[in-house]
Motif scaffolding. Structure first.
Motif, short mmCIF file in Angstrom:
data_model
loop_
_atom_site.label_atom_id
_atom_site.label_comp_id
_atom_site.label_asym_id
_atom_site.label_seq_id
_atom_site.Cartn_x
_atom_site.Cartn_y
_atom_site.Cartn_z
N ARG A 159 49.64 22.81 -7.12
CA ARG A 159 48.45 22.74 -7.32
C ARG A 159 48.27 22.07 -8.41
O ARG A 159 48.41 22.69 -9.43
CB ARG A 159 48.12 24.01 -6.57
CG ARG A 159 48.74 24.68 -5.85
CD ARG A 159 47.87 23.40 -4.26
NE ARG A 159 48.05 25.32 -3.18
CZ ARG A 159 49.59 24.50 -2.70
NH1 ARG A 159 50.78 23.21 -3.28
NH2 ARG A 159 50.40 24.67 -1.36
N THR A 160 46.50 21.19 -8.23
CA THR A 160 46.30 20.88 -9.27
C THR A 160 44.60 21.45 -9.61
O THR A 160 43.89 21.16 -8.25
CB THR A 160 46.08 19.06 -8.79
OG1 THR A 160 45.21 18.63 -7.98
CG2 THR A 160 47.50 18.65 -10.29
N ASP A 161 44.00 21.23 -10.61
CA ASP A 161 42.50 21.52 -10.94
C ASP A 161 42.21 23.29 -10.40
O ASP A 161 41.42 22.89 -9.34
CB ASP A 161 41.73 20.40 -10.54
CG ASP A 161 41.92 19.08 -11.20
OD1 ASP A 161 42.38 19.58 -12.51
OD2 ASP A 161 41.61 18.22 -10.87
N PRO A 162 43.52 23.89 -10.14
CA PRO A 162 43.14 25.26 -9.34
C PRO A 162 41.59 25.89 -10.71
O PRO A 162 41.59 25.81 -11.57
CB PRO A 162 43.91 25.39 -9.93
CG PRO A 162 44.79 25.77 -10.96
CD PRO A 162 44.73 23.99 -10.64
N THR A 163 41.40 26.74 -9.67
CA THR A 163 39.89 27.75 -10.35
C THR A 163 40.38 28.89 -11.11
O THR A 163 41.89 29.09 -10.79
CB THR A 163 38.54 27.77 -9.45
OG1 THR A 163 39.44 28.73 -9.20
CG2 THR A 163 38.47 26.84 -9.02
N ALA A 164 39.71 29.76 -11.54
CA ALA A 164 40.23 30.94 -12.36
C ALA A 164 41.16 31.39 -10.80
O ALA A 164 41.91 32.05 -11.07
CB ALA A 164 39.09 31.46 -13.04
#
Length: 376
Positions: A159-164
């Protein structure tokens, strides 16, 4: 005159051997003086201190002393969630093998039996969470690490660019996936790659913070992974300090002209700590970074408070890790990580805000109870 020449050549050989012993043998030289210092609080039983001092003497430590000090003992303890199994937590930035005995340390070890290794015959799963946005070179890390995991037989989720918040959600889904496996699970690997906050927090793609140690503890509670190794790779800054390193110690005047200038070493390198439970000690809660369970291996790309370096070609940690593991994935993982740290420590980095070279070293925390070989 002949004696002087012979003595000079001997000194040169000794200097050269000490200088490249790590690179050539992968082991520390322990021929010099060894000193041990014991600091104990009044609550520690005298028998415990006496036993520790006896170990120091048996290992050939020539100079040691005991001081009663009002210090809080380290009490990071790895516990199995079921049962009363306790094991110490090792924290290392060593760059080679360390043998404390006076016997010949370079002889090969006997092959460990099956009971001394983790069983890797079951399923293996990897979760890669990487913030790509505004992190040049992160794509190369994802590509390299993802390829390595697949080559080692890990079922890999990326998974890329996950939020917190997504860090937590993806970890929860990963745990659910592990719990649905029909057969046994042998190992889980989680890589967390993002910008880091001033106190070692991970920053999601939305700029919000998440504590990496909380993620480690959460996965450690997974029932499917009970008794199985859990590996965490953290590629993120842990602060803003840029380590200039430290040079070798000064030599006597008659050896200086023989000495080839050596690069500086990271200030945090060559340290081994063992955090163990002690009867009568107490702590208000788990120390930062500690696990609540055994069988956890956490590798940080930088020492506490320091910058983890990365450029358009990827990060020093991930790229070196992939290079080392691809060559010999059947070796014990802790040995391989020590070699990774040695190579990272040798790198000189020119940061964007300084023309002077900077250094970095890994921090390896382990509560593993057996040898871990990612490829049998």
């Amino acid at each position: 005159m002949a004696f002087l020449v012979a003595g000079t050549l001997q000194a040169a050989a000794q200097v050269a051997d000490a200088r490249d012993s790590l690179g050539r043998k992968g082991k520390y030289s322990v021929q010099g003086l060894r000193v041990a210092l014991t600091l104990s609080s009044p609550g520690v039983p005298a028998a415990t201190v006496a036993a520790l001092e006896a170990v120091f003497q048996a290992l050939g430590f020539e100079s040691w002393e005991r001081r009663d000090a009002l210090v809080q003992l380290f009490c990071r303890v790895a516990e199995e969630s079921a049962g009363d199994i306790r094991c110490p937590v090792f924290q290392s930035s060593l760059r080679g093998a360390l043998c404390l005995t006076s016997e010949e340390p370079w002889r090969p070890e006997a092959e460990p039996g099956p009971g001394a290794q983790y069983d890797m015959s079951g399923a293996r799963a990897a979760l890669l969470l990487a913030v790509i946005r505004d992190r040049p070179g992160a794509e190369r890390d994802v590509e390299a690490l993802g390829g390595l995991c697949q080559a080692l037989g890990f079922e890999t989720t990326l998974r890329t660019d996950p939020t917190a918040q997504a860090f937590w959600e993806e970890l929860a889904q990963f745990q659910e996936q592990l719990d649905t496996y029909r057969g046994p699970v042998s190992c889980a690997l989680v890589a967390l790659m993002a910008h880091g906050g001033p106190q070692g927090q991970l920053l999601g793609a939305d700029g919000q913070e998440v504590q990496p140690e909380a993620l480690v503890q959460e996965l450690s509670r997974c029932g499917a992974l009970r008794g199985c190794p859990k590996v965490f790779l953290l590629q993120a800054c842990r602060g803003g300090n840029r380590d200039a390193g430290k040079g070798p110690k000064a030599l006597p005047w008659y050896r200086r002209w023989l000495w080839v200038p050596q690069p500086a070493l990271p200030s945090h390198a060559d340290v081994l700590q063992v955090h163990a439970d002690a009867q009568g000690s107490s702590c208000s809660g788990p120390a930062p970074g500690s696990s609540g369970q055994a069988d956890v291996l956490t590798v940080y790309a930088a020492a506490e408070g320091c910058v983890a370096y990365r450029d358009e070609m990827g990060s020093d940690f991930i790229q070196t890790l992939v290079d080392v593991l691809r060559v010999d994935p059947g070796r014990d993982l802790l040995e391989l990580l020590t070699e990774v740290n040695r190579r990272v420590c040798e790198l000189d980095v020119l940061g964007p805000d300084c023309d002077e070279p900077r250094k970095a070293c890994l921090e390896i925390r382990s509560s593993l109870r057996r040898r871990l070989r990612l490829r049998v």
